[in-house]
Scaffold this motif. Structure first.
Motif, PDB file in Angstrom:
ATOM      1  N   PRO A  40       0.671  -1.144   0.155  1.00 58.67           N
ATOM      2  CA  PRO A  40      -0.096   0.017   0.007  1.00 58.67           C
ATOM      3  C   PRO A  40       0.847   1.264  -0.022  1.00 58.67           C
ATOM      4  CG  PRO A  40      -0.555  -1.461   1.803  1.00 58.67           C
ATOM      5  CD  PRO A  40       0.695  -1.995   1.142  1.00 58.67           C
ATOM      6  N   GLY A  41       0.223   2.285  -0.522  1.00 61.35           N
ATOM      7  CA  GLY A  41       1.218   3.598  -0.690  1.00 61.35           C
ATOM      8  C   GLY A  41       0.504   4.721  -1.448  1.00 61.35           C
ATOM      9  N   ARG A  42       1.489   5.471  -1.969  1.00 62.13           N
ATOM     10  CA  ARG A  42       0.920   6.619  -2.770  1.00 62.13           C
ATOM     11  C   ARG A  42       1.723   6.833  -4.050  1.00 62.13           C
ATOM     12  NH1 ARG A  42      -3.020  10.055  -1.726  1.00 62.13           N
ATOM     13  NH2 ARG A  42      -3.054   9.461   0.349  1.00 62.13           N
ATOM     14  N   ILE A  43       1.241   7.004  -5.098  1.00 61.67           N
ATOM     15  CA  ILE A  43       1.971   7.164  -6.517  1.00 61.67           C
ATOM     16  C   ILE A  43       2.928   8.780  -6.333  1.00 61.67           C
ATOM     17  CG2 ILE A  43       2.353   7.671  -8.765  1.00 61.67           C
ATOM     18  CD1 ILE A  43       1.088   4.925  -7.903  1.00 61.67           C
ATOM     19  N   GLU A  44       4.023   8.301  -5.797  1.00 64.73           N
ATOM     20  CA  GLU A  44       4.796   9.831  -5.814  1.00 64.73           C
ATOM     21  C   GLU A  44       5.375  10.376  -7.082  1.00 64.73           C
ATOM     22  OE1 GLU A  44       7.904  11.530  -2.512  1.00 64.73           O
ATOM     23  OE2 GLU A  44       6.313  10.493  -2.510  1.00 64.73           O
TER      24      GLU A  44
END
Length: 196
Positions: A97-101
């Motif tokens: 899980p995370g965020r497109i940087e």
């Protein structure tokens, strides 16, 4: 003890030291939330802490090969990642899980994507993509297994050399997407790797 015994013991000690360098026990260490958040796609209902999902959908974990440190650029540099040889157009997915940087096009990596972990301590780097999955934009939150793009041969991969270059960088929370410290992703991807 025989030389073989000492060699095996040395390898075990190195493997444990490598694993411990990626983890920290006790409350709130720098990787505590990362260990809890990383689960393989194919084992999402039974999480294995400390292991990433395979970044190419349907690719067998036991087929991943260790090519960290292999010579690149006619021997002028070492390889900092794991190349996953996969068919053109295979779906690249979020390993955690995370965020497109960052979505970025570069000479070496071609069409690339940088996924930052929820705790901001890791960047997962996808290179040589043929393109991004529909709807993928910078700032987008993703879960393990979210489609990110498609395996290609962009950048310096070479025409027809379809593969995903997958990299990992250890980050400080205030560092930008390009400032991390490269870490060998193979132990987090391979069958029997860390946590497996």
């Amino acid at each position: 003890m025989t030389r073989l015994g000492w060699a095996i013991l040395g390898l075990i000690v190195l493997a444990i030291a490598g694993f411990l360098s990626l983890t920290r026990f006790g409350g709130g260490g720098p990787h505590a939330s990362q260990r809890a958040a990383i689960v393989p796609v194919d084992e999402a209902k039974s999480p294995i802490p400390g292991r990433l999902a395979v970044p190419v959908r349907g690719y067998p974990r036991n087929a991943i090969r260790d090519n960290w440190g292999d010579p690149r650029g006619d021997g002028t540099r070492a390889h900092h990642g794991t190349d996953i040889m996969a068919p053109a157009g295979a779906t690249a997915v979020a390993v955690a899980p995370g965020r497109i940087e960052k979505l970025f096009d570069s000479k070496l990596g071609g069409t690339t994507l940088y996924l930052r972990s929820r705790d901001r301590r890791w960047i997962y780097y996808y290179a040589h993509l043929a393109g991004y999955a529909p709807g993928v934009v910078e700032g987008m939150a993703v879960t393990t297994g979210t489609p990110l793009g498609y395996v290609g041969d962009t950048g310096d991969a070479g025409p027809g050399n379809y593969h995903l270059h997958f990299g990992m960088q250890r980050m400080r929370a205030d560092e930008r997407w390009y400032q991390g410290e490269d870490v060998d992703p193979y132990p987090m991807l391979a069958a029997g790797g860390a946590g497996g």
